[in-house]
Design a protein around this motif. Sequence first.
Motif, PDB file in Angstrom:
ATOM      1  N   VAL A  91      11.308  -4.596   5.294  1.00  0.00           N
ATOM      2  CA  VAL A  91      12.528  -4.228   4.259  1.00  0.00           C
ATOM      3  C   VAL A  91      12.200  -2.582   4.367  1.00  0.00           C
ATOM      4  O   VAL A  91      13.529  -2.012   4.153  1.00  0.00           O
ATOM      5  CB  VAL A  91      12.435  -5.004   2.891  1.00  0.00           C
ATOM      6  CG1 VAL A  91      12.552  -6.333   2.918  1.00  0.00           C
ATOM      7  CG2 VAL A  91      10.912  -4.742   2.177  1.00  0.00           C
ATOM      8  N   VAL A  92      10.961  -1.977   4.306  1.00  0.00           N
ATOM      9  CA  VAL A  92      11.113  -0.669   4.488  1.00  0.00           C
ATOM     10  C   VAL A  92      11.930  -0.235   5.583  1.00  0.00           C
ATOM     11  O   VAL A  92      12.538   0.739   5.598  1.00  0.00           O
ATOM     12  CB  VAL A  92       9.629  -0.085   4.188  1.00  0.00           C
ATOM     13  CG1 VAL A  92       9.796   1.446   4.380  1.00  0.00           C
ATOM     14  CG2 VAL A  92       9.295  -0.352   2.890  1.00  0.00           C
ATOM     15  N   ARG A  93      11.412  -0.769   6.744  1.00  0.00           N
ATOM     16  CA  ARG A  93      12.144  -0.196   8.099  1.00  0.00           C
ATOM     17  C   ARG A  93      13.575  -0.544   7.943  1.00  0.00           C
ATOM     18  O   ARG A  93      14.417   0.357   8.452  1.00  0.00           O
ATOM     19  CB  ARG A  93      11.621  -0.914   9.378  1.00  0.00           C
ATOM     20  CG  ARG A  93      10.258  -0.398   9.555  1.00  0.00           C
ATOM     21  CD  ARG A  93       9.902  -1.123  10.916  1.00  0.00           C
ATOM     22  NE  ARG A  93       9.770  -2.674  11.146  1.00  0.00           N
ATOM     23  CZ  ARG A  93       8.865  -3.442  10.558  1.00  0.00           C
ATOM     24  NH1 ARG A  93       7.474  -2.744  10.689  1.00  0.00           N
ATOM     25  NH2 ARG A  93       8.839  -4.473  10.949  1.00  0.00           N
ATOM     26  N   SER A  94      13.921  -1.583   7.558  1.00  0.00           N
ATOM     27  CA  SER A  94      15.361  -1.935   7.530  1.00  0.00           C
ATOM     28  C   SER A  94      16.318  -0.958   6.539  1.00  0.00           C
ATOM     29  O   SER A  94      17.437  -0.350   6.932  1.00  0.00           O
ATOM     30  CB  SER A  94      15.523  -3.447   7.157  1.00  0.00           C
ATOM     31  OG  SER A  94      17.110  -3.620   7.231  1.00  0.00           O
ATOM     32  N   ALA A  95      15.674  -0.553   5.412  1.00  0.00           N
ATOM     33  CA  ALA A  95      16.364  -0.004   4.414  1.00  0.00           C
ATOM     34  C   ALA A  95      16.469   1.827   5.144  1.00  0.00           C
ATOM     35  O   ALA A  95      17.313   2.276   4.998  1.00  0.00           O
ATOM     36  CB  ALA A  95      15.539   0.080   3.107  1.00  0.00           C
ATOM     37  N   CYS A 104      13.907  -3.187  -0.848  1.00  0.00           N
ATOM     38  CA  CYS A 104      13.558  -1.962  -0.960  1.00  0.00           C
ATOM     39  C   CYS A 104      14.871  -1.073  -0.964  1.00  0.00           C
ATOM     40  O   CYS A 104      15.789  -1.506  -0.270  1.00  0.00           O
ATOM     41  CB  CYS A 104      12.829  -1.489   0.362  1.00  0.00           C
ATOM     42  SG  CYS A 104      12.374   0.055   0.850  1.00  0.00           S
ATOM     43  N   MET A 105      14.756  -0.007  -1.940  1.00  0.00           N
ATOM     44  CA  MET A 105      15.806   0.708  -1.850  1.00  0.00           C
ATOM     45  C   MET A 105      15.361   2.403  -1.739  1.00  0.00           C
ATOM     46  O   MET A 105      14.565   2.833  -2.044  1.00  0.00           O
ATOM     47  CB  MET A 105      16.643   0.814  -3.568  1.00  0.00           C
ATOM     48  CG  MET A 105      17.949   1.457  -3.302  1.00  0.00           C
ATOM     49  SD  MET A 105      18.235   3.269  -3.510  1.00  0.00           S
ATOM     50  CE  MET A 105      17.283   3.543  -4.941  1.00  0.00           C
ATOM     51  N   ASP A 121       0.970  -1.032  -0.192  1.00  0.00           N
ATOM     52  CA  ASP A 121       0.110   0.033  -0.020  1.00  0.00           C
ATOM     53  C   ASP A 121       0.866   1.248   0.132  1.00  0.00           C
ATOM     54  O   ASP A 121       1.495   1.520   0.871  1.00  0.00           O
ATOM     55  CB  ASP A 121      -0.908  -0.111   1.298  1.00  0.00           C
ATOM     56  CG  ASP A 121      -1.708   1.129   1.218  1.00  0.00           C
ATOM     57  OD1 ASP A 121      -1.983   1.836   0.263  1.00  0.00           O
ATOM     58  OD2 ASP A 121      -2.439   1.376   2.453  1.00  0.00           O
ATOM     59  N   LEU A 122       1.016   1.929  -1.156  1.00  0.00           N
ATOM     60  CA  LEU A 122       1.834   2.800  -0.971  1.00  0.00           C
ATOM     61  C   LEU A 122       1.605   4.378  -0.395  1.00  0.00           C
ATOM     62  O   LEU A 122       2.588   4.834   0.217  1.00  0.00           O
ATOM     63  CB  LEU A 122       1.700   3.663  -2.708  1.00  0.00           C
ATOM     64  CG  LEU A 122       2.041   2.783  -3.884  1.00  0.00           C
ATOM     65  CD1 LEU A 122       1.961   3.270  -5.174  1.00  0.00           C
ATOM     66  CD2 LEU A 122       3.703   1.829  -3.863  1.00  0.00           C
ATOM     67  N   ASP A 123       0.511   4.378   0.002  1.00  0.00           N
ATOM     68  CA  ASP A 123       0.241   5.611   0.907  1.00  0.00           C
ATOM     69  C   ASP A 123       0.849   4.951   2.581  1.00  0.00           C
ATOM     70  O   ASP A 123       1.544   5.885   3.166  1.00  0.00           O
ATOM     71  CB  ASP A 123      -1.283   5.799   1.352  1.00  0.00           C
ATOM     72  CG  ASP A 123      -1.779   6.376   0.225  1.00  0.00           C
ATOM     73  OD1 ASP A 123      -1.043   7.152  -0.602  1.00  0.00           O
ATOM     74  OD2 ASP A 123      -3.068   6.361  -0.098  1.00  0.00           O
ATOM     75  N   ARG A 124       0.851   3.824   2.621  1.00  0.00           N
ATOM     76  CA  ARG A 124       1.189   3.248   4.083  1.00  0.00           C
ATOM     77  C   ARG A 124       2.727   3.325   4.212  1.00  0.00           C
ATOM     78  O   ARG A 124       3.375   3.502   5.145  1.00  0.00           O
ATOM     79  CB  ARG A 124       0.659   2.022   4.443  1.00  0.00           C
ATOM     80  CG  ARG A 124       1.267   1.303   5.632  1.00  0.00           C
ATOM     81  CD  ARG A 124       0.645  -0.103   6.077  1.00  0.00           C
ATOM     82  NE  ARG A 124       1.028  -0.383   7.220  1.00  0.00           N
ATOM     83  CZ  ARG A 124       0.460  -1.524   8.080  1.00  0.00           C
ATOM     84  NH1 ARG A 124      -0.506  -1.635   7.662  1.00  0.00           N
ATOM     85  NH2 ARG A 124       1.047  -1.695   9.094  1.00  0.00           N
ATOM     86  N   VAL A 125       3.237   2.836   2.741  1.00  0.00           N
ATOM     87  CA  VAL A 125       4.755   2.748   2.978  1.00  0.00           C
ATOM     88  C   VAL A 125       5.368   4.358   2.979  1.00  0.00           C
ATOM     89  O   VAL A 125       6.251   4.560   3.795  1.00  0.00           O
ATOM     90  CB  VAL A 125       5.239   2.369   1.524  1.00  0.00           C
ATOM     91  CG1 VAL A 125       6.833   2.364   1.177  1.00  0.00           C
ATOM     92  CG2 VAL A 125       4.798   0.848   1.465  1.00  0.00           C
ATOM     93  N   ALA A 158      20.536   3.362   0.416  1.00  0.00           N
ATOM     94  CA  ALA A 158      20.907   1.873   1.041  1.00  0.00           C
ATOM     95  C   ALA A 158      19.380   1.221   0.782  1.00  0.00           C
ATOM     96  O   ALA A 158      18.656   1.713   0.060  1.00  0.00           O
ATOM     97  CB  ALA A 158      20.870   2.182   2.647  1.00  0.00           C
ATOM     98  N   SER A 159      20.018  -0.014   0.777  1.00  0.00           N
ATOM     99  CA  SER A 159      18.999  -0.932   0.370  1.00  0.00           C
ATOM    100  C   SER A 159      18.817  -2.177   1.336  1.00  0.00           C
ATOM    101  O   SER A 159      19.694  -2.534   2.082  1.00  0.00           O
ATOM    102  CB  SER A 159      19.278  -1.661  -0.926  1.00  0.00           C
ATOM    103  OG  SER A 159      20.299  -2.267  -1.028  1.00  0.00           O
ATOM    104  N   ALA A 160      17.513  -2.752   1.330  1.00  0.00           N
ATOM    105  CA  ALA A 160      17.402  -4.237   2.229  1.00  0.00           C
ATOM    106  C   ALA A 160      16.664  -5.238   1.608  1.00  0.00           C
ATOM    107  O   ALA A 160      15.854  -4.769   0.587  1.00  0.00           O
ATOM    108  CB  ALA A 160      16.841  -3.776   3.332  1.00  0.00           C
TER     109      ALA A 160
END
Length: 104
Positions: free
Chosen positions: A82-86, A58-59, A17-21, A72-74
Amino acid sequence: MFVQVNRDNQMEDREADLDRVEQMVEDRLSRIADKVTRAEIHLGHVKESRTNNPEFRCMVEVRPENLAPVAASAEGVGVEAVVRSACDKVLHAYDKVVGKQGAR
């Protein structure tokens, strides 16, 4: 800070969900929001793992004012993870770049 989220054509709406990301990125990068003009997020589907859980990449690239872009990417299972990690990795890289600039 302007946040732009891109995803590849293999990802479905229910997976990302792009809004949530976008909201997650704004929350994670809030401490540098006034020093960064733009943040670009690229989400992609990497492969199906053995457990049938899709893996994602995720970059995150931030563009600080008067500095070169920092990225950075994960990779891993689950878009949120992966979003949190990146985001955490790009914050660490940003701190290194700013620290080096301060030492000069």
